[in-house]
Scaffold this motif. Structure first.
Motif, PDB file in Angstrom:
ATOM      1  N   VAL A  49      46.130  29.510  46.716  1.00 41.98           N
ATOM      2  CA  VAL A  49      45.508  29.522  45.379  1.00 41.98           C
ATOM      3  C   VAL A  49      44.592  30.735  45.237  1.00 41.98           C
ATOM      4  O   VAL A  49      44.708  31.527  44.287  1.00 41.98           O
ATOM      5  N   VAL A  50      43.673  30.903  46.187  1.00 38.98           N
ATOM      6  CA  VAL A  50      42.707  32.004  46.091  1.00 38.98           C
ATOM      7  C   VAL A  50      43.421  33.354  46.176  1.00 38.98           C
ATOM      8  O   VAL A  50      43.127  34.285  45.413  1.00 38.98           O
ATOM      9  N   GLY A  51      44.388  33.462  47.099  1.00 39.91           N
ATOM     10  CA  GLY A  51      45.117  34.721  47.263  1.00 39.91           C
ATOM     11  C   GLY A  51      45.890  35.103  46.013  1.00 39.91           C
ATOM     12  O   GLY A  51      45.845  36.258  45.562  1.00 39.91           O
ATOM     13  N   THR A  52      46.601  34.147  45.440  1.00 40.35           N
ATOM     14  CA  THR A  52      47.382  34.434  44.228  1.00 40.35           C
ATOM     15  C   THR A  52      46.445  34.809  43.081  1.00 40.35           C
ATOM     16  O   THR A  52      46.700  35.765  42.336  1.00 40.35           O
ATOM     17  N   ALA A  53      45.350  34.037  42.945  1.00 44.68           N
ATOM     18  CA  ALA A  53      44.398  34.337  41.881  1.00 44.68           C
ATOM     19  C   ALA A  53      43.824  35.735  42.072  1.00 44.68           C
ATOM     20  O   ALA A  53      43.681  36.507  41.114  1.00 44.68           O
ATOM     21  N   MET A  54      43.513  36.072  43.312  1.00 45.51           N
ATOM     22  CA  MET A  54      42.967  37.396  43.614  1.00 45.51           C
ATOM     23  C   MET A  54      43.949  38.491  43.199  1.00 45.51           C
ATOM     24  O   MET A  54      43.584  39.464  42.538  1.00 45.51           O
ATOM     25  N   ALA A  55      45.214  38.323  43.588  1.00 44.92           N
ATOM     26  CA  ALA A  55      46.231  39.320  43.239  1.00 44.92           C
ATOM     27  C   ALA A  55      46.319  39.476  41.724  1.00 44.92           C
ATOM     28  O   ALA A  55      46.318  40.594  41.201  1.00 44.92           O
ATOM     29  N   GLY A  56      46.356  38.351  41.026  1.00 43.88           N
ATOM     30  CA  GLY A  56      46.461  38.406  39.568  1.00 43.88           C
ATOM     31  C   GLY A  56      45.233  39.036  38.929  1.00 43.88           C
ATOM     32  O   GLY A  56      45.337  39.884  38.035  1.00 43.88           O
ATOM     33  N   ALA A  57      44.064  38.642  39.412  1.00 44.08           N
ATOM     34  CA  ALA A  57      42.818  39.151  38.834  1.00 44.08           C
ATOM     35  C   ALA A  57      42.700  40.656  39.041  1.00 44.08           C
ATOM     36  O   ALA A  57      42.283  41.399  38.147  1.00 44.08           O
ATOM     37  N   ILE A  58      43.075  41.111  40.230  1.00 45.61           N
ATOM     38  CA  ILE A  58      43.024  42.552  40.519  1.00 45.61           C
ATOM     39  C   ILE A  58      44.000  43.303  39.630  1.00 45.61           C
ATOM     40  O   ILE A  58      43.670  44.349  39.051  1.00 45.61           O
ATOM     41  N   PHE A  59      45.201  42.761  39.502  1.00 42.35           N
ATOM     42  CA  PHE A  59      46.206  43.427  38.677  1.00 42.35           C
ATOM     43  C   PHE A  59      45.693  43.607  37.249  1.00 42.35           C
ATOM     44  O   PHE A  59      45.765  44.688  36.672  1.00 42.35           O
ATOM     45  N   VAL A  60      45.133  42.538  36.683  1.00 44.06           N
ATOM     46  CA  VAL A  60      44.650  42.602  35.303  1.00 44.06           C
ATOM     47  C   VAL A  60      43.455  43.546  35.173  1.00 44.06           C
ATOM     48  O   VAL A  60      43.403  44.383  34.264  1.00 44.06           O
TER      49      VAL A  60
END
Lengths: 450, 450
Positions: A387-398
């Motif tokens: 959860v945290v890893g996926t959210a991190m990837a998405g947040a960084i991308f945006v």
């Protein structure tokens, strides 16, 4: 003040206290204008009063021309001098520096000092005062050397010899036609290496780069830097030469513009120094409070997910990790985009965006994987890690994408992209990061916990 | 490339395709060196091959001297020319530009091209190559004009006339004694306005500012800017003049240094352009991952307060508001401190810190009060408002202080304070903010909830 100047100040103060005119002149007049101005500003009122009797206004003009002090501060010294001293001082100074002082003092003073000048001098100053700030007109000086196209090298040289002491720079001699239109340029090198009887038109360069009197200073600075000029001529709408801008003023522009960019990135004016903390706070608060409201939006968003948070309170632990890291990535991509827009006039926008998209994906995946492993191992819970890893990837991308899209969008609608600050991007990315984080957490929860 | 240059490129390509040597020369040689270099770099290989036959190496030297392209890129063109063409080209170019190219190409090529130069020329280049990057030695050129102190204005003028075409700048004529020590300086203005029989020593300025060959470029740039020089002489340890640094190179230094500061503030190299997203990501990741570890520390800290959080889950809502706002305040004070340290050589450190302390208190109180009211009204809970408001005030105060203390501390231990980035300060302030927030919350809880 450097040590050597401190020592000189002591010596000069000694001569002033002993009213030793000769001793003072011997030391002071042997110094550079910049040094003189540093020392002059360090004297007290009584000492300055003596300086006005020890050195002539023509000699003091050097001090006023080469100072790096605030022109408004220099303007205050004028009040200490006699009218005739002021008049001779201002007449001897380069017009651009007189204008700098005049635009930084009270109108009533300005009017008084203008009255002390000869009519043509006063008219010239009046004309320059009216040019808008940060344009060629506000930077230029009128002390340049121009010769008529009909002249020979010999007569041009005679003219240069007469004018040299008044001109701010003699590296270029501008060539004009009978109606004062700029038609060519000679370097002083051309002048001294060619025989007297050669015609000016035979050796002058006819491709003269000139800037319009209303042109913006940033564009001019770029030109002078690219072309390695030490001065650039300024022309009016009829192509008549009206002034020159010298490289020392261009350096000040470059400094000013880069300080502005730096200030914008941090969301604070770094240049105006105030020793009053209330004033300092007053300058920083507007931006902070504005961003506070944006931050409150993020808080209401988290509030919206309070049910989820009370159910899985471990989620709260990683809020600042995700918002912080995404904010950092956003700041990086913002800075890169702002610089690219500023330095690259024929930039392919699509390419910049595509490159940032790809970079964001790579950075997101790498960071996300790191976080997945760290959180998974630490909490012995790889679902939470996911959860945290996926959210991190998405947040960084945006955040990364926002960091480049926002300045590009601002440029498109005609706003200086440098105004988008790091704090703005990171506060904005707090909002998107939280949105992504809690939605992903909710999704995973529904997927696995039922 | 600007429109006008695009048009010129079309015209020149036309003449090249028609093998029209005369037409090409007529257009090309009328342009500025910078324009020539822009166009030259835009030609393709076949076109460049023709250019080498259309214009002489002496004419092409102009292109190489005035380019703003990467010296390594310019170096690649040398491979396309004949040995004798390269030899004449390099001999004609200013030594500093030859050195720039040589330090940016492979050693084997460098050795080859050095072999094509005359012995003295090659020795001069070899000497300059060995100066460390970012020192006076690496910036200077050896094409300056010097005259002996025994000369008169007339003989000096003869000398200048002979040397003018080789010198990079003729604004200053340096005066040396019999062992080549720098003893004075004349401006070209002095030279042309004084009669031939005057002795050089009678009118030269004896206070010559010179920089040591090992001096750092940033300090030199500051001097040239303050003194408004167009060139500054470089001397070795025996005070012999060995070169000059011209203002166009100083402008490049100023640009470089300010781009560096800007990059540092964002925690990313904004200058090196790469179109490969993997390379771009590779440059940004180290800083992000480092800060990720710092962020993990903050996460473990929040973890430590998990009991409190599960008891009062509403606290989680304001984590990002507090960390975000404190980070913004920290970034502001960091940027101000870094600029002050960079631009102000006789800065009173104690005063700067005191000012930041007071500013931090004011900003903290104002922001804290805003938050107190907003949270109190929103949540209908002024105790919660007080917790968040007090935490906000404390977090801002600490972040603000850290933002100025960290760069000051770095300067004290001899590290460039500009290296402390905005992302670093905001990630660090996440940690302190969380610490302050949860401790205050716990304290209030114990005080009121028992």
């Amino acid at each position: 003040m450097a040590e050597e100047l401190e020592e000189l100040k002591k010596q000069l103060s000694g001569t002033l206290n002993k009213k030793n005119r000769k001793g003072f002149r011997k030391i002071f007049l042997g110094l550079h204008g910049y040094e003189q101005s540093q020392l002059f500003s360090a004297f007290d009122f009584e000492q300055r009063k003596l300086v006005y009797t020890f050195i002539s206004p023509e000699e003091l003009a050097n001090v006023f021309d080469d100072t790096e002090e605030d022109p408004g501060e220099m303007g205050k010294y004028l009040d200490e001098m006699s009218d005739s001293y002021v008049s001779r001082l201002l007449t001897e100074m380069y017009t651009d520096n007189v204008v700098d002082i005049f635009t930084n003092i009270r109108p009533i003073k300005r009017k008084k000092y203008l009255g002390l000048l000869h009519t043509d001098e006063a008219n010239q100053v009046r004309k320059l005062i009216h040019y808008e700030d940060e344009t060629a007109g506000s930077l230029m000086t009128t002390e340049f050397i121009a010769v008529n196209e009909d002249q020979t090298i010999g007569t041009a040289m005679q003219h240069v010899k007469r004018e040299a002491q008044y001109a701010e720079i003699i590296a270029y001699i501008y060539v004009t036609d009978d109606v004062n239109k700029l038609v060519g340029v000679l370097s002083v090198r051309d002048l001294i290496t060619h025989p007297d009887d050669v015609k000016v038109t035979d050796i002058m360069a006819t491709r003269v780069l000139a800037v319009d009197v209303n042109e913006d200073q940033e564009a001019i600075a770029e030109q002078v830097r690219d072309y390695n000029f030490v001065a650039i001529p300024v022309v009016d709408e009829t192509e008549k030469i009206v002034g020159i801008i010298t490289v020392d003023d261009i350096i000040d522009v470059i400094d000013e513009e880069s300080a502005e960019d730096y200030s914008h990135l941090a969301g604070v004016d770094t240049e105006t120094i105030s020793h009053n903390p209330f004033q300092t706070a007053l300058k920083r608060l507007p931006w902070l409070i504005t961003l506070l409201f944006l931050g409150m939006l993020t808080a209401t968003l988290i509030n919206h997910f309070e049910g989820l948070l009370s159910q899985v309170s471990v989620l709260a632990i990683f809020i600042s990790l995700i918002t912080g890291t995404a904010g950092n990535a956003g700041t990086q991509s913002l800075a890169v985009a702002v610089r690219r827009l500023a330095t690259n006039s024929h930039l392919k926008i699509a390419r910049l965006i595509l490159n940032e998209v790809a970079t964001g994906i790579i950075i997101g995946i790498v960071t996300g994987l790191c976080v997945f492993v760290m959180v998974g191992v630490w909490k012995q819970n790889f679902l939470l890690g996911a959860v945290v890893g996926t959210a991190m990837a998405g947040a960084i991308f945006v955040a990364n994408l926002a960091g480049s899209l926002i300045p590009i969008g601002m440029e498109k609608i005609g706003v200086d992209p440098a105004v988008a600050s790091g704090p703005f991007i990171s506060t904005l990315s707090d909002l998107t990061s939280v949105l992504i984080y809690f939605n992903i957490a909710q999704y995973f929860l529904q997927l696995f916990m039922k």
